[in-house]
Scaffold this motif. Structure first.
Motif, PDB file in Angstrom:
ATOM      1  N   ILE A   9       0.829  -1.263  -0.020  1.00  0.00           N
ATOM      2  CA  ILE A   9      -0.097   0.055  -0.213  1.00  0.00           C
ATOM      3  C   ILE A   9       0.715   1.209   0.078  1.00  0.00           C
ATOM      4  N   LYS A  10       1.996   1.178   0.639  1.00  0.00           N
ATOM      5  CA  LYS A  10       2.810   2.355   0.727  1.00  0.00           C
ATOM      6  C   LYS A  10       3.586   2.833  -0.619  1.00  0.00           C
ATOM      7  N   ALA A  11       3.728   1.660  -1.479  1.00  0.00           N
ATOM      8  CA  ALA A  11       4.212   1.775  -2.777  1.00  0.00           C
ATOM      9  C   ALA A  11       2.971   2.308  -3.614  1.00  0.00           C
ATOM     10  N   ILE A  12       1.903   2.006  -3.506  1.00  0.00           N
ATOM     11  CA  ILE A  12       0.825   2.532  -4.200  1.00  0.00           C
ATOM     12  C   ILE A  12       0.490   4.104  -3.740  1.00  0.00           C
ATOM     13  N   GLN A  13       0.585   4.319  -2.673  1.00  0.00           N
ATOM     14  CA  GLN A  13       0.332   5.637  -2.265  1.00  0.00           C
ATOM     15  C   GLN A  13       1.539   6.703  -2.888  1.00  0.00           C
ATOM     16  N   ARG A  14       2.397   6.239  -2.979  1.00  0.00           N
ATOM     17  CA  ARG A  14       3.672   6.941  -3.517  1.00  0.00           C
ATOM     18  C   ARG A  14       3.408   6.954  -5.114  1.00  0.00           C
ATOM     19  N   ALA A  15       2.703   6.102  -5.645  1.00  0.00           N
ATOM     20  CA  ALA A  15       2.509   6.244  -7.127  1.00  0.00           C
ATOM     21  C   ALA A  15       1.158   6.838  -7.590  1.00  0.00           C
ATOM     22  N   ILE A  16       0.391   6.888  -6.743  1.00  0.00           N
ATOM     23  CA  ILE A  16      -1.018   7.660  -6.888  1.00  0.00           C
ATOM     24  C   ILE A  16      -1.062   8.926  -7.622  1.00  0.00           C
ATOM     25  N   LEU A  17      -0.151  10.046  -6.931  1.00  0.00           N
ATOM     26  CA  LEU A  17      -0.160  11.387  -7.532  1.00  0.00           C
ATOM     27  C   LEU A  17       0.758  11.193  -8.731  1.00  0.00           C
TER      28      LEU A  17
END
Length: 257
Positions: free
Chosen positions: A223-231
């Motif tokens: 999830i942390k990697a996804i949060q970094r990718a979202i923006l």
């Protein structure tokens, strides 16, 4: 990378003409500046059965639009007209004959049952169908698919908030190696596809050179990697990003704001 339909050809001679023409065309750039050649979208045939009608390509919208504006062959344009809503003269003549055969009125059945004589006009002996402006016309005039990027106007989100999460916060998906990521953009903005080569979400009508596209991203393990990718994905404000594990209850949802 979306495509509308295949282009079919009924002889090897026509296929060779089209293929040779594609070989002479300049490089075409996608949304991100990556280049490709038109010939890369043409299927390879070395033989052809007599009487066979075979598909020769299944192009993204932007490549079809290039053909509509530039390809000199009537047999290609006829296929593209069919795919993009414009009737060629043979079909118009056939429809007119069918309508007049039944007295010029609409019918409840038949190939052209919705047409009547009022839908046609005869100009200098040529039968014309009042079709209105079709997608083929709009492409020809440069109003549609004239750029590899979308014409849709939208606001890109600057941040996001969590609007749903599992009771137990999993960073890695439960019993799976990767999260299944789907997005839901605001109504009226169309549809986005994920391209793995560029790690981007792109509109259906945009041209992105990729081996495949999908409505789901499975690139990320945490999830942390996804949060970094979202923006980095530059999604529209109001988009919902859903990350699902093995069970529906294991879903995180982020809203772009």
């Amino acid at each position: 990378m979306a495509a509308i339909d295949k282009i079919y050809i009924d002889s090897f001679e026509k296929y060779k003409l089209f293929k040779d023409w594609c070989l002479t065309q300049p490089k075409i750039k996608d949304k991100y500046g990556k280049e490709t050649s038109l010939i890369n979208y043409v299927f390879n045939y070395t033989e052809w059965k007599d009487g066979a009608v075979l598909p020769v390509c299944n192009n993204p919208y932007y490549i079809d639009a290039y053909l509509i504006r530039n390809c000199p062959f009537d047999f290609i344009q006829k296929e593209l007209m069919l795919n993009y809503g414009k009737w060629d003269q043979d079909r118009i003549d056939e429809a007119y004959k069918d309508v007049m055969k039944r007295g010029g009125e609409k019918s409840e059945s038949g190939i052209f049952h919705w047409l009547s004589k009022d839908d046609f006009s005869v100009v200098d002996g040529k039968i014309c169908l009042n079709q209105g402006e079709t997608d083929y016309d709009r492409i020809k005039e440069g109003k549609l698919y004239s750029n590899p990027f979308t014409s849709i106007k939208y606001e890109i989100g600057k941040t996001f908030k969590i609007i749903q999460h599992p009771q137990r916060h999993y960073n890695r998906p439960f019993k799976l190696k990767r999260w299944f990521i789907n997005i839901d953009i605001p109504e009226g903005l169309g549809y986005l596809l994920y391209h793995s080569n560029t790690n981007t979400w792109d509109f259906l009508d945009e041209f992105v050179i990729d081996d495949e596209s999908s409505n789901c991203c499975t690139k990320y393990k945490t999830i942390k990697a996804i949060q970094r990718a979202i923006l980095k994905w530059k999604l529209p404000v109001g988009t919902i990003v859903s990350c699902t594990g093995k069970y529906i209850d294991d879903t995180y949802k982020f809203k772009i704001i």
